[in-house]
Write a protein that holds these residues in place. Structure first.
Motif, short mmCIF file in Angstrom:
data_model
loop_
_atom_site.label_atom_id
_atom_site.label_comp_id
_atom_site.label_asym_id
_atom_site.label_seq_id
_atom_site.Cartn_x
_atom_site.Cartn_y
_atom_site.Cartn_z
N VAL A 2 -55.31 -31.14 40.52
CA VAL A 2 -56.28 -30.84 39.33
C VAL A 2 -58.04 -30.57 40.01
O VAL A 2 -57.98 -31.46 40.90
N LEU A 3 -58.46 -29.55 39.59
CA LEU A 3 -59.50 -29.09 40.26
C LEU A 3 -60.76 -29.72 39.28
O LEU A 3 -60.65 -29.94 38.10
N GLU A 4 -62.03 -29.78 39.91
CA GLU A 4 -63.15 -30.22 39.08
C GLU A 4 -63.71 -28.87 38.26
O GLU A 4 -63.95 -27.94 38.86
N ILE A 5 -64.02 -29.24 37.22
CA ILE A 5 -64.46 -28.27 36.22
C ILE A 5 -65.99 -28.34 36.20
O ILE A 5 -66.64 -29.22 36.00
N ILE A 6 -66.74 -27.19 36.63
CA ILE A 6 -68.14 -27.47 36.59
C ILE A 6 -68.72 -27.01 35.11
O ILE A 6 -67.95 -26.39 34.06
N LYS A 7 -69.81 -27.49 35.19
CA LYS A 7 -70.41 -27.61 33.69
C LYS A 7 -71.55 -26.51 33.44
O LYS A 7 -72.28 -26.11 34.53
#
Length: 212
Positions: A2-7
């Motif tokens: 699972v990857l980090e979703i940037i905002k």
């Protein structure tokens, strides 16, 4: 993985993503990780820039199964639909966006094979939304009205709705939202930000988009 979703506010989300020259093992792993990230985040689409990878790759699932698009290009669009959209990179916000009803998209798959797909309705909407990400465009730049989740009581929401023309209250099954009228004065939008704690980057998009 699972990857980090940037905002919203991250510079990669405003960049035009680079095309993929060749789909190798690393790119296929990225596709797998994006699909997993989308699913655990309860999303229906995800673009590589949203996981901080500036490549022209998207994954979508409209409920009929996972689809992967590399270097997607919409070659034809017909009709019109207006519907509610959200975004994993702009959590807590929704808005009505005008899109093509039917599209034809050309792309390559994970095996470097050229493909084309005709899509309509919800699937067409998802694909258009995700391709916008590849061009550095967030849905909040296209919305006709932005809907933000509001905390607090119903009375508080109703009171704001009555006091200001900048608002209209819309009820969804899981809570109350405030519909922000883009004709609102910038000072009123800032007041909305103060009261509802709207994300600064979303607020900036609202003001810049409408030349305030």
């Amino acid at each position: 993985m699972v990857l980090e979703i940037i905002k919203a506010g991250h510079p990669v989300l405003k960049q035009v993503a680079e095309p993929v020259d060749f789909v190798n093992k690393k790119m296929r792993q990225l596709l797998d990780d994006m699909a997993e990230t989308m699913r655990v985040s309860d999303g229906v689409g995800l673009a590589a820039p949203q996981v901080n990878v500036s490549k022209r790759i998207i994954v979508v699932d409209d409920g009929t199964g996972l689809q992967e698009f590399i270097n997607p290009v919409i070659v034809k669009g017909d009709g019109e639909q207006i519907g509610l959209e959200g975004c994993l990179s702009v959590p807590g916000y929704f808005g009505d966006v005008k899109r093509y009803q039917d599209i034809e998209v050309h792309y390559i798959d994970r095996h470097n094979k050229k493909k084309k797909l005709k899509a309509e309705g919800f699937l067409a909407r998802i694909i258009q939304h995700e391709i916008d990400h590849l061009d550095g465009i967030l849905f909040i730049e296209k919305v006709e009205a932005l809907i933000a989740r509001v905390g607090g009581t119903v009375e508080k929401v109703d009171r704001w709705g009555k006091r200001r023309l900048a608002y209209a209250v819309k009820k969804f099954t899981d809570g109350f939202y405030v519909l922000v009228n883009f004709e609102a004065d910038p000072a009123e939008i800032k007041e909305i930000d103060r009261v509802l704690k709207i994300n600064d980057d979303v607020l900036k998009h609202l003001i810049v988009k409408h030349g305030k």
